[in-house]
Design an enzyme around this catalytic site. Structure first.
Site, PDB file in Angstrom:
ATOM      1  N   HIS A   1     -38.401 -49.521  58.081  1.00  0.00           N
ATOM      2  CA  HIS A   1     -38.341 -51.015  58.114  1.00  0.00           C
ATOM      3  C   HIS A   1     -38.508 -51.434  56.067  1.00  0.00           C
ATOM      4  O   HIS A   1     -37.917 -52.357  56.490  1.00  0.00           O
ATOM      5  CB  HIS A   1     -39.465 -51.451  58.833  1.00  0.00           C
ATOM      6  CG  HIS A   1     -39.320 -51.634  60.377  1.00  0.00           C
ATOM      7  ND1 HIS A   1     -40.130 -52.468  61.528  1.00  0.00           N
ATOM      8  CD2 HIS A   1     -38.533 -51.288  61.211  1.00  0.00           C
ATOM      9  CE1 HIS A   1     -40.385 -52.026  62.655  1.00  0.00           C
ATOM     10  NE2 HIS A   1     -38.820 -51.195  62.058  1.00  0.00           N
TER      11      HIS A   1
ATOM     12  N   CYS B   1     -52.582 -37.422  45.944  1.00  0.00           N
ATOM     13  CA  CYS B   1     -53.126 -37.780  44.571  1.00  0.00           C
ATOM     14  C   CYS B   1     -54.250 -37.562  45.591  1.00  0.00           C
ATOM     15  O   CYS B   1     -54.356 -37.527  46.773  1.00  0.00           O
ATOM     16  CB  CYS B   1     -53.237 -39.263  43.740  1.00  0.00           C
ATOM     17  SG  CYS B   1     -53.885 -41.055  45.205  1.00  0.00           S
TER      18      CYS B   1
ATOM     19  N   THR C   1     -56.517 -40.016  47.176  1.00  0.00           N
ATOM     20  CA  THR C   1     -56.727 -40.553  49.093  1.00  0.00           C
ATOM     21  C   THR C   1     -55.282 -41.018  48.474  1.00  0.00           C
ATOM     22  O   THR C   1     -54.390 -42.138  49.639  1.00  0.00           O
ATOM     23  CB  THR C   1     -57.458 -42.429  48.004  1.00  0.00           C
ATOM     24  OG1 THR C   1     -56.530 -42.865  47.109  1.00  0.00           O
ATOM     25  CG2 THR C   1     -58.264 -41.704  47.506  1.00  0.00           C
TER      26      THR C   1
ATOM     27  N   HIS D   1     -33.978 -56.277  58.559  1.00  0.00           N
ATOM     28  CA  HIS D   1     -35.369 -55.478  57.473  1.00  0.00           C
ATOM     29  C   HIS D   1     -34.710 -56.391  56.233  1.00  0.00           C
ATOM     30  O   HIS D   1     -34.996 -55.814  55.308  1.00  0.00           O
ATOM     31  CB  HIS D   1     -35.259 -54.008  57.658  1.00  0.00           C
ATOM     32  CG  HIS D   1     -35.862 -54.054  59.522  1.00  0.00           C
ATOM     33  ND1 HIS D   1     -37.265 -54.686  59.798  1.00  0.00           N
ATOM     34  CD2 HIS D   1     -35.205 -53.741  61.079  1.00  0.00           C
ATOM     35  CE1 HIS D   1     -37.420 -54.348  60.838  1.00  0.00           C
ATOM     36  NE2 HIS D   1     -36.040 -53.800  61.440  1.00  0.00           N
TER      37      HIS D   1
ATOM     38  N   ASP E   1     -51.461 -35.413  41.296  1.00  0.00           N
ATOM     39  CA  ASP E   1     -52.322 -35.221  40.100  1.00  0.00           C
ATOM     40  C   ASP E   1     -53.019 -34.291  40.407  1.00  0.00           C
ATOM     41  O   ASP E   1     -52.910 -33.238  41.536  1.00  0.00           O
ATOM     42  CB  ASP E   1     -53.318 -36.327  39.973  1.00  0.00           C
ATOM     43  CG  ASP E   1     -54.349 -37.030  41.154  1.00  0.00           C
ATOM     44  OD1 ASP E   1     -54.156 -36.122  42.432  1.00  0.00           O
ATOM     45  OD2 ASP E   1     -55.468 -37.713  41.272  1.00  0.00           O
TER      46      ASP E   1
END
Ligand code: RB5
Length: 148
Positions: free
Chosen positions: A99, A66, A68, A134, A9
């Site tokens: 994993h 973005c 964060t 996994h 963004d």
């Protein structure tokens, strides 16, 4: 080398540009889905563009940036077949491929500097899913995707 898509963004566009340049220099095939300017956009729109490709396996991996990394990960994880992880360290990036079979890496331009972000992206692209125990767990995650 790896084929991947990347999108951002407005709050992630500078880090995205840096990653596109550096990852292409390393020989990766990078499909840049934009945006190309810092004009305000909504991160779910770009998460939608990228996940539409990754769920078809074309390409199989993506990077979303973005401010964060969190908004992108929330949006991307709403899409069936997507396992998106916000990573702040190379360890997390490697572990989430090995994993969780994560197929989308989310980064935050306001949190992680360009040099560290590149190392995180390199670790994500270089690692592979380990399967075994996994796989059982990822299958249980996939089972959560059914309508309830
Ligand atoms: C945009 O200001 C910011 O909210 C967005 O980039 C992201 O950090 C949201 O999670």
């Amino acid at each position: 080398m790896t084929a991947l898509a990347i999108a951002a963004d407005h709050a992630g566009v500078a880090l995205k540009a840096e990653l596109v340049t550096e990852l292409r220099k390393l020989g990766h095939e990078v499909n840049d889905l934009g945006p190309d300017s810092t004009a305000s956009v909504d991160y779910p729109d770009f998460a939608t563009k990228l996940t539409a490709l990754v769920t078809r396996g074309a390409p199989p991996l993506g990077i979303l940036v973005c401010g964060t990394g969190i908004g992108m990960s929330i949006a991307a994880n709403k899409v069936k077949g997507i396992r998106a992880a916000v990573c702040r360290t190379e360890f997390e990036a490697r572990a989430t491929r090995q994993h969780n079979d994560a197929n989308v890496l989310c980064l935050g331009q306001r949190v992680t500097g360009g040099g560290v972000a590149l190392e995180i992206a390199k670790a994500f692209l270089a690692a592979s899913f380990e399967g075994g125990r996994h796989q059982t767990r990822v299958d249980k995650v996939k089972a959560l995707e059914v309508d309830r």
